[in-house]
Design a protein around this motif. Structure first.
Motif, PDB file in Angstrom:
ATOM      1  N   ARG A   1       4.114 -20.681  -9.892  1.00 19.09           N
ATOM      2  CA  ARG A   1       3.823 -19.394  -8.625  1.00 19.09           C
ATOM      3  C   ARG A   1       5.087 -19.529  -8.081  1.00 19.09           C
ATOM      4  O   ARG A   1       5.342 -17.271  -7.250  1.00 19.09           O
ATOM      5  N   ASP A   2       6.282 -19.703  -7.616  1.00 17.42           N
ATOM      6  CA  ASP A   2       7.637 -18.972  -7.286  1.00 17.42           C
ATOM      7  C   ASP A   2       8.406 -18.140  -8.591  1.00 17.42           C
ATOM      8  O   ASP A   2       8.116 -16.815  -7.378  1.00 17.42           O
ATOM      9  N   VAL A   3       7.823 -18.219  -9.195  1.00 21.60           N
ATOM     10  CA  VAL A   3       8.583 -16.652 -10.502  1.00 21.60           C
ATOM     11  C   VAL A   3       7.731 -15.613 -10.313  1.00 21.60           C
ATOM     12  O   VAL A   3       7.800 -14.976 -10.342  1.00 21.60           O
ATOM     13  N   PHE A   4       6.502 -16.108 -10.019  1.00 22.44           N
ATOM     14  CA  PHE A   4       5.381 -14.663 -10.233  1.00 22.44           C
ATOM     15  C   PHE A   4       5.047 -14.399  -8.971  1.00 22.44           C
ATOM     16  O   PHE A   4       5.483 -13.282  -8.687  1.00 22.44           O
ATOM     17  N   ARG A   5       5.596 -14.889  -7.911  1.00 21.50           N
ATOM     18  CA  ARG A   5       5.805 -14.101  -6.875  1.00 21.50           C
ATOM     19  C   ARG A   5       7.078 -13.464  -6.297  1.00 21.50           C
ATOM     20  O   ARG A   5       7.254 -12.121  -5.735  1.00 21.50           O
ATOM     21  N   GLU A   6       8.230 -13.962  -7.283  1.00 16.94           N
ATOM     22  CA  GLU A   6       9.241 -13.178  -7.503  1.00 16.94           C
ATOM     23  C   GLU A   6       9.431 -11.590  -8.909  1.00 16.94           C
ATOM     24  O   GLU A   6      10.150 -10.921  -8.068  1.00 16.94           O
ATOM     25  N   ALA A   7       8.188 -12.104  -9.839  1.00 16.50           N
ATOM     26  CA  ALA A   7       8.447 -11.166 -10.784  1.00 16.50           C
ATOM     27  C   ALA A   7       7.316  -9.846  -9.610  1.00 16.50           C
ATOM     28  O   ALA A   7       7.953  -9.131  -9.613  1.00 16.50           O
ATOM     29  N   LEU A   8       6.340  -9.964  -9.109  1.00 17.25           N
ATOM     30  CA  LEU A   8       5.747  -9.524  -8.129  1.00 17.25           C
ATOM     31  C   LEU A   8       6.530  -8.625  -6.629  1.00 17.25           C
ATOM     32  O   LEU A   8       6.068  -7.344  -6.209  1.00 17.25           O
ATOM     33  N   ARG A   9       7.592  -9.702  -6.784  1.00 14.21           N
ATOM     34  CA  ARG A   9       9.178  -8.937  -5.581  1.00 14.21           C
ATOM     35  C   ARG A   9       9.619  -8.016  -6.323  1.00 14.21           C
ATOM     36  O   ARG A   9       9.388  -6.927  -5.719  1.00 14.21           O
ATOM     37  N   LEU A  10      10.377  -7.654  -6.970  1.00  8.95           N
ATOM     38  CA  LEU A  10      10.382  -7.050  -8.045  1.00  8.95           C
ATOM     39  C   LEU A  10      10.371  -6.085  -8.977  1.00  8.95           C
ATOM     40  O   LEU A  10      10.607  -4.662  -8.853  1.00  8.95           O
ATOM     41  N   TYR A  11       8.897  -6.615  -9.139  1.00  8.23           N
ATOM     42  CA  TYR A  11       8.032  -5.176 -10.226  1.00  8.23           C
ATOM     43  C   TYR A  11       6.554  -5.630  -9.424  1.00  8.23           C
ATOM     44  O   TYR A  11       5.866  -5.497 -10.911  1.00  8.23           O
ATOM     45  N   PRO A  12       6.931  -4.806  -8.493  1.00  9.98           N
ATOM     46  CA  PRO A  12       5.172  -4.678  -7.570  1.00  9.98           C
ATOM     47  C   PRO A  12       4.360  -2.950  -8.779  1.00  9.98           C
ATOM     48  O   PRO A  12       5.093  -2.425  -8.584  1.00  9.98           O
ATOM     49  N   PRO A  13       3.428  -4.798  -9.423  1.00  6.81           N
ATOM     50  CA  PRO A  13       2.693  -3.416 -10.294  1.00  6.81           C
ATOM     51  C   PRO A  13       2.030  -1.817  -9.666  1.00  6.81           C
ATOM     52  O   PRO A  13       2.082  -1.241 -10.207  1.00  6.81           O
ATOM     53  N   VAL A  14       1.759  -2.125  -8.000  1.00 10.37           N
ATOM     54  CA  VAL A  14       1.404  -0.840  -7.345  1.00 10.37           C
ATOM     55  C   VAL A  14       2.720  -0.214  -6.442  1.00 10.37           C
ATOM     56  O   VAL A  14       2.611  -1.118  -5.734  1.00 10.37           O
ATOM     57  N   PRO A  15       3.013   0.865  -6.755  1.00 11.23           N
ATOM     58  CA  PRO A  15       4.437   0.689  -6.227  1.00 11.23           C
ATOM     59  C   PRO A  15       4.408   1.624  -5.148  1.00 11.23           C
ATOM     60  O   PRO A  15       5.779   1.128  -4.597  1.00 11.23           O
ATOM     61  N   MET A  16       2.944   2.482  -4.848  1.00 10.94           N
ATOM     62  CA  MET A  16       3.392   2.896  -3.567  1.00 10.94           C
ATOM     63  C   MET A  16       1.963   2.837  -3.181  1.00 10.94           C
ATOM     64  O   MET A  16       0.695   3.188  -4.128  1.00 10.94           O
ATOM     65  N   MET A  17       1.422   3.102  -1.735  1.00 13.82           N
ATOM     66  CA  MET A  17       0.444   3.790  -1.740  1.00 13.82           C
ATOM     67  C   MET A  17       0.068   4.239  -0.519  1.00 13.82           C
ATOM     68  O   MET A  17       1.215   4.353   0.517  1.00 13.82           O
ATOM     69  N   VAL A  18      -0.836   5.174  -0.124  1.00 11.77           N
ATOM     70  CA  VAL A  18      -1.091   6.317   0.756  1.00 11.77           C
ATOM     71  C   VAL A  18      -1.726   6.317   1.578  1.00 11.77           C
ATOM     72  O   VAL A  18      -3.276   6.381   0.863  1.00 11.77           O
ATOM     73  N   ARG A  19      -1.232   6.409   2.769  1.00 12.51           N
ATOM     74  CA  ARG A  19      -2.807   6.521   4.206  1.00 12.51           C
ATOM     75  C   ARG A  19      -2.757   7.864   4.541  1.00 12.51           C
ATOM     76  O   ARG A  19      -1.797   8.660   4.279  1.00 12.51           O
ATOM     77  N   GLU A  20      -3.420   8.069   4.974  1.00 10.56           N
ATOM     78  CA  GLU A  20      -3.264   9.793   5.489  1.00 10.56           C
ATOM     79  C   GLU A  20      -4.100   9.738   7.212  1.00 10.56           C
ATOM     80  O   GLU A  20      -4.221   8.682   7.999  1.00 10.56           O
ATOM     81  N   ALA A  21      -2.706  10.193   8.169  1.00  6.00           N
ATOM     82  CA  ALA A  21      -2.790  10.387   9.682  1.00  6.00           C
ATOM     83  C   ALA A  21      -4.287  10.469  10.606  1.00  6.00           C
ATOM     84  O   ALA A  21      -4.146  12.409   9.299  1.00  6.00           O
ATOM     85  N   GLN A  22      -4.893   9.998  10.880  1.00  8.03           N
ATOM     86  CA  GLN A  22      -6.238  10.967  11.644  1.00  8.03           C
ATOM     87  C   GLN A  22      -6.101  11.571  12.414  1.00  8.03           C
ATOM     88  O   GLN A  22      -7.186  12.599  13.279  1.00  8.03           O
ATOM     89  N   CYS A  23      -4.575  11.297  13.492  1.00  3.70           N
ATOM     90  CA  CYS A  23      -4.816  12.184  14.688  1.00  3.70           C
ATOM     91  C   CYS A  23      -3.131  12.175  14.619  1.00  3.70           C
ATOM     92  O   CYS A  23      -2.377  11.659  13.678  1.00  3.70           O
ATOM     93  N   THR A  24      -2.621  12.660  15.499  1.00  2.26           N
ATOM     94  CA  THR A  24      -1.215  12.722  15.515  1.00  2.26           C
ATOM     95  C   THR A  24      -0.733  11.846  16.051  1.00  2.26           C
ATOM     96  O   THR A  24      -1.410  11.114  17.298  1.00  2.26           O
ATOM     97  N   GLU A  25       0.528  11.409  15.157  1.00  2.00           N
ATOM     98  CA  GLU A  25       1.283  10.171  15.619  1.00  2.00           C
ATOM     99  C   GLU A  25       2.619  10.503  16.304  1.00  2.00           C
ATOM    100  O   GLU A  25       3.382  11.212  16.397  1.00  2.00           O
ATOM    101  N   GLN A  26       2.882   9.224  16.731  1.00  2.42           N
ATOM    102  CA  GLN A  26       4.897   9.264  17.288  1.00  2.42           C
ATOM    103  C   GLN A  26       5.294   8.341  16.479  1.00  2.42           C
ATOM    104  O   GLN A  26       4.940   6.818  16.832  1.00  2.42           O
ATOM    105  N   PHE A  27       5.972   8.351  15.342  1.00  2.00           N
ATOM    106  CA  PHE A  27       6.688   6.615  14.767  1.00  2.00           C
ATOM    107  C   PHE A  27       8.022   7.098  14.768  1.00  2.00           C
ATOM    108  O   PHE A  27       8.848   8.371  14.481  1.00  2.00           O
ATOM    109  N   ARG A  28       9.287   6.393  15.822  1.00  2.00           N
ATOM    110  CA  ARG A  28      10.631   6.369  15.821  1.00  2.00           C
ATOM    111  C   ARG A  28      10.963   7.879  15.956  1.00  2.00           C
ATOM    112  O   ARG A  28      11.612   8.538  15.561  1.00  2.00           O
TER     113      ARG A  28
END
Length: 451
Positions: free
Chosen positions: A312-339
């Protein structure tokens, strides 16, 4: 041990060059600064996007206010011919209804019911791998075959050798080759009525896959009505009712869901398993520890899965180093302030497990393979705030628990019987299309362990 990592692009490139790099590989198309940045802004003539790595921002988007940041339609455009309006692509009330029906099938008690089918697929995979000769083999197609077998056995109670299962598997590989992750609509906002410019091959392959899944789903519906259906995941989901409305999935809706179960449960699991086997091939000490644990475990039961701690620790580490889905995208529904920066309504919010899992300001030795890290203070802290191989919050993958049983089980069952070694001068180069794979495959030598 420091496994391979793709090179980064120069910090500044033209939009045209960035688009070409992105279409070729989204990992090497990004600048190195993203491994240290808390947030980065990208501007194009068509939209603005913000990549966020700061745990506090991820908490807002994924956990605290997910309804204010629905999934972006831009990146999903290329998947719609196959996935329709599945739970992976839907938003708002449609998505909530779908999850209310799907989630019970993946609860812990229900996973126990799928375990015998999962274990049968693991034993079949080990038997096939034992037949490998001394010649180098590309482990990626073998991992794909194993993961597809798990899905068909647990979902429809049929092995990969079944005629329809084999056809779906073959056509799905064709679809992956014909459809890149980016469609024109990912760059340019387009109304729903405008043609999406999918290739003829893409449309035809998606149509054939959905026709085969429709046949499986219709046959299962008939078995359910006759009282002869096996008690597998398909039956559980097709007989589940929305607790709020009492509605069940129609055949067409079920086809959408089966398509994403196959994509998420086969493609992502295959990616993680192939990289885990490679990491153990180049880390022989860890491989022998996992093999010894597996031999002691033998053919354990679902309730004994907690004993596969090293796997389990090895599989978890493989998911960390090589996450199968490398990027996820969301869309802001209204104006936000980030940083202290304005994020306008409609901006694309990019969350990158690839960069988050290797973030230099969060993880100790982020590029090293170290399964022991999960038992350190840093590893435990990062697991809570900076580890998202299955996303997080309300939209966490419903099959996350399934994957964390399947991955360690397959890994242990394989290494109980065989030893894997790297092939000299064939170090894999990570690239990302639908999932994180190797540019020219992951080549290993496989030999049978002596009793």
């Amino acid at each position: 041990m420091r496994p391979p990592k793709p090179p980064s692009r120069p910090d500044r490139v033209s939009l045209w060059r960035y688009g070409r790099l992105f279409r070729k590989d989204i990992l090497s198309a990004q600048p190195a600064r993203l491994y240290r940045a808390w947030m980065a802004e990208f501007r194009t003539p068509f939209f603005r996007s913000f990549l966020i790595n700061q745990p506090e921002l991820l908490q807002i988007v994924l956990r605290e206010r997910p309804d204010d940041f629905p999934k972006s339609n831009r990146i999903s455009e290329g998947l719609r011919p196959l996935l329709g309006n599945s739970v992976f692509l839907s938003n708002h009330e449609t998505w909530k209804r779908q999850r209310r029906i799907i989630d019970p099938a993946f609860e812990g008690g229900r996973l126990r019911d799928t375990f015998p089918a999962m274990q049968a697929a693991a034993e079949a995979a080990a038997a096939r791998l034992r037949q490998s000769g001394q010649e180098p083999v590309d482990i990626e197609p073998l991992a794909s075959h194993m993961a597809a077998d798990v899905i068909f056995r647990t979902l429809f109670s049929i092995p990969i050798e079944h005629e329809t299962a084999a056809q779906v598997y073959r056509l799905f590989r064709d679809y992956q080759r014909s459809q890149p992750i980016l469609n024109l609509a990912a760059f340019v906002p387009m109304p729903r009525w405008m043609p999406r410019f999918f290739s003829r091959r893409t449309r035809q392959t998606a149509k054939e896959i959905r026709a085969l899944i429709t046949d499986l789903t219709s046959a299962r519906m008939a078995q359910i009505e006759a009282g002869t259906a096996p008690d597998d995941l398909a039956t559980k989901i097709m007989t589940a009712a929305d607790p709020e409305t009492g509605d069940r999935f129609s055949t067409e809706e079920m086809v959408d869901q089966v398509a994403i179960f196959f994509l998420a449960g086969h493609e992502t699991s295959a990616s993680a398993l192939a990289w885990a086997l490679y990491l153990l091939a180049v880390s022989p000490d860890w491989q022998e520890r996992v093999a010894a644990e597996a031999q002691d475990w033998g053919e354990g039961t679902f309730s004994q899965m907690s004993q596969l701690r090293l796997s389990r620790d090895v599989f978890r580490e493989a998911l960390r180093l090589y996450p199968p889905v490398p990027m996820m995208v969301r869309e802001a529904q209204c104006t936000e302030q980030f940083r202290n920066r304005e994020v306008p309504k409609g901006a694309q919010i990019v969350m990158s497990p690839w960069h988050l899992h290797r973030h230099e300001r969060l993880w100790d030795r982020p590029d090293d393979f170290d399964p022991d890290r999960w038992h350190t203070d840093n590893g435990r802290s990062c697991q809570r705030s900076a580890y998202t191989p299955f996303s997080a919050g309300a939209r966490v993958c419903p099959g996350a628990g399934f994957a964390m049983v399947e991955g360690p089980l397959l890994l242990s069952t394989l290494l109980r019987d065989v030893r894997v070694e790297p092939v000299l001068d064939r170090e894999p180069v990570p690239v990302a299309h639908l999932t994180v794979r190797a540019k020219d495959g992951i080549w290993l030598r496989v030999s049978r362990r002596q009793d």
